[in-house]
Structures are given as structure tokens and as C-alpha cells.
Design an enzyme around this catalytic site. Structure first.
Site, mmCIF file in Angstrom:
data_model
loop_
_atom_site.group_PDB
_atom_site.id
_atom_site.type_symbol
_atom_site.label_atom_id
_atom_site.label_comp_id
_atom_site.label_asym_id
_atom_site.label_seq_id
_atom_site.Cartn_x
_atom_site.Cartn_y
_atom_site.Cartn_z
ATOM 1 N N LYS A 94 0.884 -1.301 -0.152
ATOM 2 C CA LYS A 94 -0.042 -0.221 -0.067
ATOM 3 C C LYS A 94 0.478 1.901 -0.310
ATOM 4 O O LYS A 94 2.169 1.003 0.699
ATOM 5 C CB LYS A 94 -0.930 0.207 1.179
ATOM 6 C CG LYS A 94 -1.919 -1.180 1.071
ATOM 7 C CD LYS A 94 -2.809 -0.747 0.669
ATOM 8 C CE LYS A 94 -4.539 -1.450 0.046
ATOM 9 N NZ LYS A 94 -5.073 -1.605 -0.579
ATOM 10 N N ASP A 98 -0.514 -0.026 -4.752
ATOM 11 C CA ASP A 98 -1.926 -0.229 -3.876
ATOM 12 C C ASP A 98 -1.827 1.277 -3.955
ATOM 13 O O ASP A 98 -1.432 1.553 -2.403
ATOM 14 C CB ASP A 98 -2.999 -1.082 -3.894
ATOM 15 C CG ASP A 98 -3.993 -1.279 -3.817
ATOM 16 O OD1 ASP A 98 -4.912 0.344 -4.868
ATOM 17 O OD2 ASP A 98 -5.032 -1.413 -3.451
ATOM 18 N N ASP A 107 -9.553 0.308 -9.914
ATOM 19 C CA ASP A 107 -10.569 -1.222 -8.760
ATOM 20 C C ASP A 107 -11.732 -0.304 -8.236
ATOM 21 O O ASP A 107 -12.413 -0.241 -8.562
ATOM 22 C CB ASP A 107 -9.496 -0.932 -7.578
ATOM 23 C CG ASP A 107 -9.616 -2.097 -6.109
ATOM 24 O OD1 ASP A 107 -11.227 -1.861 -6.151
ATOM 25 O OD2 ASP A 107 -9.247 -2.363 -4.897
ATOM 26 N N LYS A 143 -13.813 -7.160 -8.223
ATOM 27 C CA LYS A 143 -13.920 -7.506 -6.728
ATOM 28 C C LYS A 143 -15.374 -7.764 -6.876
ATOM 29 O O LYS A 143 -16.112 -7.065 -6.915
ATOM 30 C CB LYS A 143 -13.557 -6.938 -5.500
ATOM 31 C CG LYS A 143 -12.368 -6.303 -5.341
ATOM 32 C CD LYS A 143 -11.986 -5.872 -4.125
ATOM 33 C CE LYS A 143 -10.549 -5.434 -3.910
ATOM 34 N NZ LYS A 143 -10.464 -3.971 -3.153
HETATM 35 MG MG MG Z 1 -7.187 -2.050 -4.044
#
Ligand code: MG
Length: 367
Positions: free
Chosen positions: A163, A189, A239, A263
């Protein structure tokens, strides 16, 4: 298929260690399991994985569970074909994607169990195992992140995602790349924390052979992502920007990404996710299955999805012990860097007995 009963089981579960991102920290969650029982007596399990608070997209777990109380009415007295349960057309209202996914994934489980096959085979999956990646959250120093990454590589993971956010990025990438060497895939990310002012910094990610930068800009900034993708060498992955199929189509049309994290919870269900990965495949876009701290119930249906051949990159579906001391189902383990896709009927797993005996667990019937 017709639904006779819908029950919710709320299971508080602590993470082994908090997951910190640019948007906040997750230390525990309440897994809301959905149990659907069909008129034929077949049971299917799903999971609502909306996070506590609004730390991701605009649907918190509290809001999402409230939505389920309203949406469940649309499951009553209706012949259901799960292959038609698209989030934006089957349901009478827009939005509430985590809630819709929770119901829909339970119905896929019931449908597959009634046929005596796995959800993976019902979706068209071809893989018997996937090579998952691991996500390392933010920590107190780049060296701490690098140590944690190295520990996971020693466990067998062949891909690490870190991250990042403005000012907390290049040192982490440098420390992690040096620790894990060049044979382990490294991804970053940002959870939407950068802006066009950061293009110079983002252009330096390529020095560390980062496979892609995920969601660098705000979710609604497709034009910004398209410009960034033209200006830096590191591929851009989306995302949070991709909730609906229209979002995906627009992002690809604009050149806003060359990679997509799909997702099923974020996009409203497995059938929407299948439609998206097929579209990515047709347009030469890399795709992979992202995770939302799922317990074994949600993880099993994500693994079924990740078994589809259109997914070209490693999923965020780590072994159970990456997240929990004790998973809700039989734990998913890592074997030579791979997790097996369940082959039993449905999602192949069920909640363990301890879930129903635990005093902290609450149950409610929706109908
Ligand atoms: Mg993500």
C-alpha cells in the site's frame, strides 16, 4: 429455483494484524453470512464483505446490512435463475452492490449444490488451483514493510502488493524490492490517494519494476487515469473506479487502464464479474480477482471466480492464516505457493460448528 428462507449470521472476527491503507485501518470486522434455503431444502451460503465505516467505496457494512433487509423482499415468490442476476438489471434499485453480491453468491452456492457441481465449474472455471498474492499494509517504516513482505515470500507467496500514498511510496518500493529480489512480482496500491501533481513521483515507480500501480487517482477520475497511463511506463490498474459494467467499458474506451481488479462484491455479484472478465479478455486487458478480507465463505466463491481462464494475473486471495487465527470455515492453506480451488458441491465449504456455538455470534431471520 425459489427461496424459502433467508437468514443472516453476524460473526465478529479479529484480524491477526490490522491492515492499514491510505484510507484508514482495519483491525477486525463482523462477517455477515447469508444463508438461503430453497423451497427444495437446498442451503447456500454467501458473505457480505462491506467494510466497517466508509473506507473503500460508498457502502459501509452497517448500510449494506440495512440494504439487505429491504432487498431480500425481491427474492420472495420469484423463480430465480442466477445467471440473470445482474446487479443493475435484475434488482429493482441501483447500488447496494455488496448486499446484492451477498445474496447472489449464496444463490450460486445453492444452485451448484442442487446440481451436485462446484460453483467453479458452473461459472466456467478451468483452474484447479491459483497462485495467490499477498497484500502488505502500511507500517511504521519502509523496513518494517520489507520485513513483512519477506516473511510472506518465505511462506511461499510469489507476488507482493504494498500500500502506498504520497510521501510513503518510493522508500517502501525500494526497501521491498531489495528485500524480495527481482523474482517476486511487486505491485503498488494507492487507494486513490494521488493527484496529477504526483506524476513525477509515479513515473519513478518503474525503477522498481512495479507490475502496476493500482487506483492512483480518485475513483471518478477516468480522464486523469487515462492521461497518467500515457505519461508513465508503469501500467495503471483500476479498482474503486470500476463498479458497473459501464464504468469498465468507459475506462477501457478512454485508455484509463490496462489492468482491472475485479472484486465480485464491489461489482454486485459473480455474474457481473464474469461479464467483466470476459470483456477484459476480448479487449486485451489484464484482470485479476481482488479481496476484501473475506472469511472462508467469501474466499471460496472468490476462488471459484479466479479459476476462470480470463483472469491473467495473481489474485488477492491469501491463505486463511494471513488474516485470521481461526477462519469461519475449514482454513484455506498454501501448498507450494498455490491455493486449491474447492471442488466439492457449491463453494465446497460451510461454516464450522464453532460459529453456531459462539456467544458473540448473532442470528436473524429476514424471512
Ligand atoms: Mg485496491
Amino acid at each position: 429455483m425459489r427461496v424459502h428462507h433467508v437468514d443472516l449470521v453476524h460473526v465478529p472476527i479479529a484480524l491477526r494484524e490490522p491492515l492499514r491503507t491510505s484510507q484508514g485501518s482495519h483491525a477486525d470486522r463482523v462477517a455477515t453470512l447469508v444463508k438461503v434455503t430453497t423451497t427444495d431444502g437446498v442451503v447456500g451460503w454467501g458473505e457480505n464483505v462491506a467494510p466497517e465505516g466508509v473506507l473503500y467505496v460508498d457502502e459501509s457494512s452497517t448500510q449494506s446490512v440495512a440494504s439487505m433487509h429491504h432487498l431480500c423482499e425481491q427474492l420472495r415468490h420469484r423463480d430465480i435463475d442466477v445467471e440473470e442476476m445482474f446487479a443493475d438489471s435484475w434488482w429493482s434499485s441501483a447500488g447496494h452492490y455488496f448486499a446484492k453480491h451477498a445474496f447472489e453468491s449464496a444463490l450460486w452456492d445453492a444452485q451448484a449444490r442442487s446440481l451436485g457441481v462446484s460453483v467453479s465449474s458452473l461459472l466456467g472455471g478451468t483452474r484447479s488451483e491459483v497462485m495467490p498474492g499477498v497484500v502488505v499494509g502500511m507500517q511504521d517504516s519502509p523496513d518494517d514493510v520489507a520485513r513483512t513482505a519477506l516473511r510472506h515470500v518465505a511462506e511461499g507467496y510469489t507476488r507482493v502488493k504494498v500500500k502506498v500514498s504520497p510521501g510513503v511510496d518510493l522508500q517502501i518500493l525500494k526497501a521491498v524490492r531489495e528485500a524480495i529480489g527481482n523474482n517476486v512480482v511487486l505491485q503498488a496500491d494507492a487507494n486513490g490517494s494521488y493527484s496529477m501533481d504526483d506524476v513525477e513521483t509515479l513515473s519513478q515507480f518503474a525503477r522498481f519494476s512495479v507490475q502496476f500501480i493500482e487506483q492512483p487517482f480518485a475513483a471518478n477520475d477516468l480522464a486523469g487515469h487515462a492521461e497518467l497511463a500515457r505519461r508513465i511506463d508503469t501500467p495503471v490498474c483500476l479498482d474503486e473506479s470500476v463498479i458497473t459494467f459501464a464504468n469498465l467499458r468507459d475506462a477501457i474506451d478512454m485508455g484509463a487502464c490496462s489492468v482491472v481488479n475485479i472484486k465480485p462484491s464491489r461489482v454486485g455479484g459473480l455474474i457481473d464479474a464474469v461479464r467483466m472478465v470476459n470483456y477484459c479478455e476480448q479487449h486485451g486487458i489484464d484482470a485479476w480477482v481482488g479481496g476484501m478480507l473475506e472469511t472462508g465463505i467469501g474466499r471460496a466463491s472468490c476462488l471459484a471466480l479466479a479459476s476462470l481462464p480470463g483472469f491473467t494475473l495473481t489474485p488477492d486471495l491469501s491463505a486463511s492464516n494471513r488474516y485470521f487465527e481461526r477462519d469461519i470455515t475449514e482454513p484455506f492453506g498454501l501448498n507450494h505457493g498455490a491455493i486449491a480451488v474447492p471442488t466439492g458441491p457449491g463453494i465446497g465449504v460451510e461454516p464450522s460448528d464453532w460459529v453456531f456455538a459462539a456467544q458473540s455470534v448473532t442470528k436473524e431471520s429476514l424471512f
